[in-house]
Motif scaffolding. Sequence first.
Motif, PDB file in Angstrom:
ATOM      1  N   THR A  30      -4.539  -1.810  -7.908  1.00 56.30           N
ATOM      2  CA  THR A  30      -5.752  -1.406  -7.203  1.00 56.30           C
ATOM      3  C   THR A  30      -5.624  -0.013  -6.597  1.00 56.30           C
ATOM      4  OG1 THR A  30      -5.196  -2.245  -4.974  1.00 56.30           O
ATOM      5  CG2 THR A  30      -6.042  -3.846  -6.568  1.00 56.30           C
ATOM      6  N   SER A  31      -6.779   0.540  -6.229  1.00 53.92           N
ATOM      7  CA  SER A  31      -6.792   1.864  -5.594  1.00 53.92           C
ATOM      8  C   SER A  31      -8.064   2.018  -4.789  1.00 53.92           C
ATOM      9  CB  SER A  31      -6.704   2.977  -6.639  1.00 53.92           C
ATOM     10  OG  SER A  31      -7.876   2.992  -7.451  1.00 53.92           O
ATOM     11  N   PRO A  75      -8.440  -0.961   4.143  1.00 51.74           N
ATOM     12  CA  PRO A  75      -7.902  -2.114   3.414  1.00 51.74           C
ATOM     13  C   PRO A  75      -6.804  -2.844   4.181  1.00 51.74           C
ATOM     14  CG  PRO A  75      -8.191  -0.262   1.941  1.00 51.74           C
ATOM     15  CD  PRO A  75      -8.439   0.257   3.327  1.00 51.74           C
ATOM     16  N   CYS A 126      -1.667  -1.244  -4.022  1.00 47.06           N
ATOM     17  CA  CYS A 126      -2.871  -0.480  -3.701  1.00 47.06           C
ATOM     18  C   CYS A 126      -2.487   0.974  -3.447  1.00 47.06           C
ATOM     19  CB  CYS A 126      -3.557  -1.064  -2.468  1.00 47.06           C
ATOM     20  SG  CYS A 126      -5.033  -0.146  -1.957  1.00 47.06           S
ATOM     21  N   VAL A 155       0.184  -7.495  -5.282  1.00 43.56           N
ATOM     22  CA  VAL A 155      -0.870  -6.485  -5.351  1.00 43.56           C
ATOM     23  C   VAL A 155      -0.275  -5.139  -4.969  1.00 43.56           C
ATOM     24  CG1 VAL A 155      -3.126  -5.732  -4.473  1.00 43.56           C
ATOM     25  CG2 VAL A 155      -2.622  -8.179  -4.657  1.00 43.56           C
ATOM     26  N   ALA A 203     -11.420  -4.032  -0.306  1.00 40.02           N
ATOM     27  CA  ALA A 203     -10.407  -4.983   0.148  1.00 40.02           C
ATOM     28  C   ALA A 203     -10.971  -6.392   0.256  1.00 40.02           C
ATOM     29  CB  ALA A 203      -9.823  -4.532   1.478  1.00 40.02           C
ATOM     30  N   LEU A 205       0.851  -1.193   0.000  1.00 37.26           N
ATOM     31  CA  LEU A 205       0.000   0.000   0.000  1.00 37.26           C
ATOM     32  C   LEU A 205       0.883   1.238   0.000  1.00 37.26           C
ATOM     33  CD1 LEU A 205      -1.517  -2.126   2.332  1.00 37.26           C
ATOM     34  CD2 LEU A 205      -3.320  -0.533   1.675  1.00 37.26           C
ATOM     35  N   VAL A 208     -10.909  -7.744  -3.129  1.00 32.30           N
ATOM     36  CA  VAL A 208      -9.551  -8.145  -3.524  1.00 32.30           C
ATOM     37  C   VAL A 208      -9.203  -9.496  -2.906  1.00 32.30           C
ATOM     38  CG1 VAL A 208      -7.100  -7.590  -3.302  1.00 32.30           C
ATOM     39  CG2 VAL A 208      -8.749  -5.793  -3.907  1.00 32.30           C
ATOM     40  N   THR A 260     -10.787  -0.980  -8.442  1.00 29.52           N
ATOM     41  CA  THR A 260     -10.806   0.347  -7.816  1.00 29.52           C
ATOM     42  C   THR A 260     -12.008   0.462  -6.892  1.00 29.52           C
ATOM     43  OG1 THR A 260     -11.978   1.267  -9.755  1.00 29.52           O
ATOM     44  CG2 THR A 260      -9.585   1.481  -9.703  1.00 29.52           C
TER      45      THR A 260
END
Length: 236
Positions: free
Chosen positions: A102-103, A25, A71, A69, A163, A11, A166, A152
């Motif tokens: 991801t975001s 998340p 984020c 991943v 999250a 992240l 995900v 997203t």
Amino acid sequence: MMSASTISIGLLLYPNLTQLDLTGPFEVFARAPNASVHLIWKTLDPVVSDRGMAIVPSATFTTCPTLDVICVPGGPGQIALMDDVDTLNFIRRKSAEVSLVTSVCTGSLILGAAGLLKGRKATCHWASLQQLALLGAEPVSERVVRDGNLITGAGVTSGIDFALSVVAALYGDEAAQAIQLHMEYDPEPPFVCGSPRVAAKELVEKASAEISPFIAKRAAATAKAAAALSVDGHHE
């Protein structure tokens, strides 16, 4: 699905982000089986969120391990990252190695500034949703949007929904459901006004007016990033 022993989630942590975009998340990801979760910034110095919470990074752009991943959360500090070369290059490098890009919230605008949203469906906070189109994305007004390996989430609190989605993509629905139950994520908001779709018109108009100067500032940064993309030719 991937082997549980291989999941490494990073992240992005940066000054003036909205902490719940990250910590929501993080709470979910940290509960996933054998997941390794990293908070990444340029240095290991504490990073202060937009509301004053200090959070300590666990890795830098240089020391960040291989990720499955990535984020990117949102928040007011997102504006400064729209033309931050070091950050955008880091995101581009990592996006090439991960399984999921991801975001949360306006973190998607940072992904767009990195050239990763061209022709893709994406979402962010309702007040800035249409800015995604400037970066070549198709804005979608939904809480969580998936387009291929891109996931997203919409504004702030959607980070938990995001999250869990995900985790479901990585481990399967049962693992995500177990985390949701352990967290007792069973929201019953006291008011039905958490989205422009359901809030009273007068409330939406007042909220929009209150943040309009900042949204205009964000829009200028997005337009600048879009112009840079057209010159540099960055794309997914």
